[in-house]
Design a protein around this motif. Sequence first.
Motif, short mmCIF file in Angstrom:
data_model
loop_
_atom_site.label_atom_id
_atom_site.label_comp_id
_atom_site.label_asym_id
_atom_site.label_seq_id
_atom_site.Cartn_x
_atom_site.Cartn_y
_atom_site.Cartn_z
N SER B 130 0.06 -5.81 2.48
CA SER B 130 0.17 -4.55 3.21
C SER B 130 1.62 -4.12 3.24
N PRO B 131 1.90 -2.85 2.96
CA PRO B 131 3.27 -2.35 3.11
C PRO B 131 3.60 -2.04 4.56
N GLY B 132 2.64 -2.19 5.46
CA GLY B 132 2.87 -1.87 6.86
C GLY B 132 2.17 -2.86 7.76
N PRO B 133 1.23 -2.38 8.57
CA PRO B 133 0.59 -3.25 9.56
C PRO B 133 -0.39 -4.23 8.95
#
Lengths: 290, 290
Positions: B130-133
Amino acid sequence: MKLSGLGEDALVARWTRNPPRHAALRVGPGDDCAAVGGPRDTVWTLLKTDAVVEGVHFTPDADFTRVGWKALARAVSDIAAMGGEPEHALVTVAFPPALELAKADALYAGLRRCARKFGISLAGGETTRSPGPVFVSVALTGRVERARCALRSGGKPGDVLFVTGRLGGSLAGKHLDFTPRVREARWLVAHFRLHAMMDLSDGLGADLPRLARASGCGFELRGPLPCAPGCSQTQALGDGEDFELLFAVSPRQAARVERAWPFARLPLTRVGILTANQRSTTLHGFDHFA
Amino acid sequence: MKLSGLGEDALVARWTRNPPRHAALRVGPGDDCAAVGGPRDTVWTLLKTDAVVEGVHFTPDADFTRVGWKALARAVSDIAAMGGEPEHALVTVAFPPALELAKADALYAGLRRCARKFGISLAGGETTRSPGPVFVSVALTGRVERARCALRSGGKPGDVLFVTGRLGGSLAGKHLDFTPRVREARWLVAHFRLHAMMDLSDGLGADLPRLARASGCGFELRGPLPCAPGCSQTQALGDGEDFELLFAVSPRQAARVERAWPFARLPLTRVGILTANQRSTTLHGFDHFA
């Protein structure tokens, strides 16, 4: 330690060791799909989940119709890799609230197009909010005759390894538009005793060692690999997202498969053999956490 | 237009209109689970997916063991809401590569704890970056006798509405630790003809109108609602993530259910009736895109 300090395969092995098992689970973690069925069932249910994430599997400016197609087609490819037919899909999506409605609509249009093409239900799912990227997770069921179910683990030393299609260069577009090889896989399992099969999602360089390891074998690549137009052998080995079939059959069956192969527009290529020596050269493929 | 300009229910209705259907699909989008089975099957397979997202369903500093429990238990609650037993789960996770390994391990420990508690396989899944959460999506299968399968759509005017447990205040901790009401739901469908059932995930204020609408009915709330300690009636109506059962039975069955209810530690409360008038007051519940 961070996840990036271990490889993807080591992490998956760590998290799937000795998993809780229901009595009806026939094939658990480690293959393209799980398979479930009672001890006397002649048809098993296949179960698969997969996900695509914005910024990892597609860019924010991608055509979301193609992203929807890809999200479902990836799981269809795994059902094909077990020799099965896809049946029912459930789609879980996390969208940022500021996303344009037209993009979300396009994603569902692509999911529907893929579902219609393969006779799959869009049976349900869940929609939630994302504080970041778009996240699309697909759960897909399928069916396969028990006697035709193709695992990764049945390969034997001396088996001939085949791949369908041409490998490499998927980022140029194929990764969003590929056709899962359901028809070809169903033909293979109906007519031949495959020892092992899987689909190529992380590239032959990452996936062939997985098939060999699951079969307790080593392997020898015997090139040249069938390359997509403009691709090098290195790209064919490492680009990933080919979604072609890799399978292993006895040398005798191999010659029969080649003679009978009825899909004139899709090449079928011998790429090597399985060996008894498990210390094969490591190949380069895609690792999500590297 | 942005997604936030429409409500969650309007978006889901838009994306699930006239979905592709496989012949074996018995219950499609709009209920707690999908149900599949052949026309002569006496047992149906239930299919559910659900997801939890960091920053939406849990905070980054949450105990990831409890997050893992919650991720699976939410889907178990939906299987219970159909009157079924959970069987096989597949878990798709997107992790940022910089995540601490101990947190990811804890997430899987929580998933395992929930799987063991309910006799569920952890049959497979997918792990990606994931590039985030952190995203956790769970796909869960279950089984239910066709004759006991409880939908949202069978409620009739005059039916008595019950809820299990005490509502509201889930954010204080219950949203990570709740016990899905599998045992209670199995008892209900084994002994009574439920007209309709669902689980309360977005709060009675959002979920009761859904059950009523699916049944072509209106409703009247007749309080007071059973409140969790320290909670107001407003919180009981709107907090969400109760994961209690809401069900509708005929007035005659209602009295029998109350007399026979064997779960001494779990209250069972009449909260209202279904009516013929569909213009019910709108209630306040949780909307993911509002």
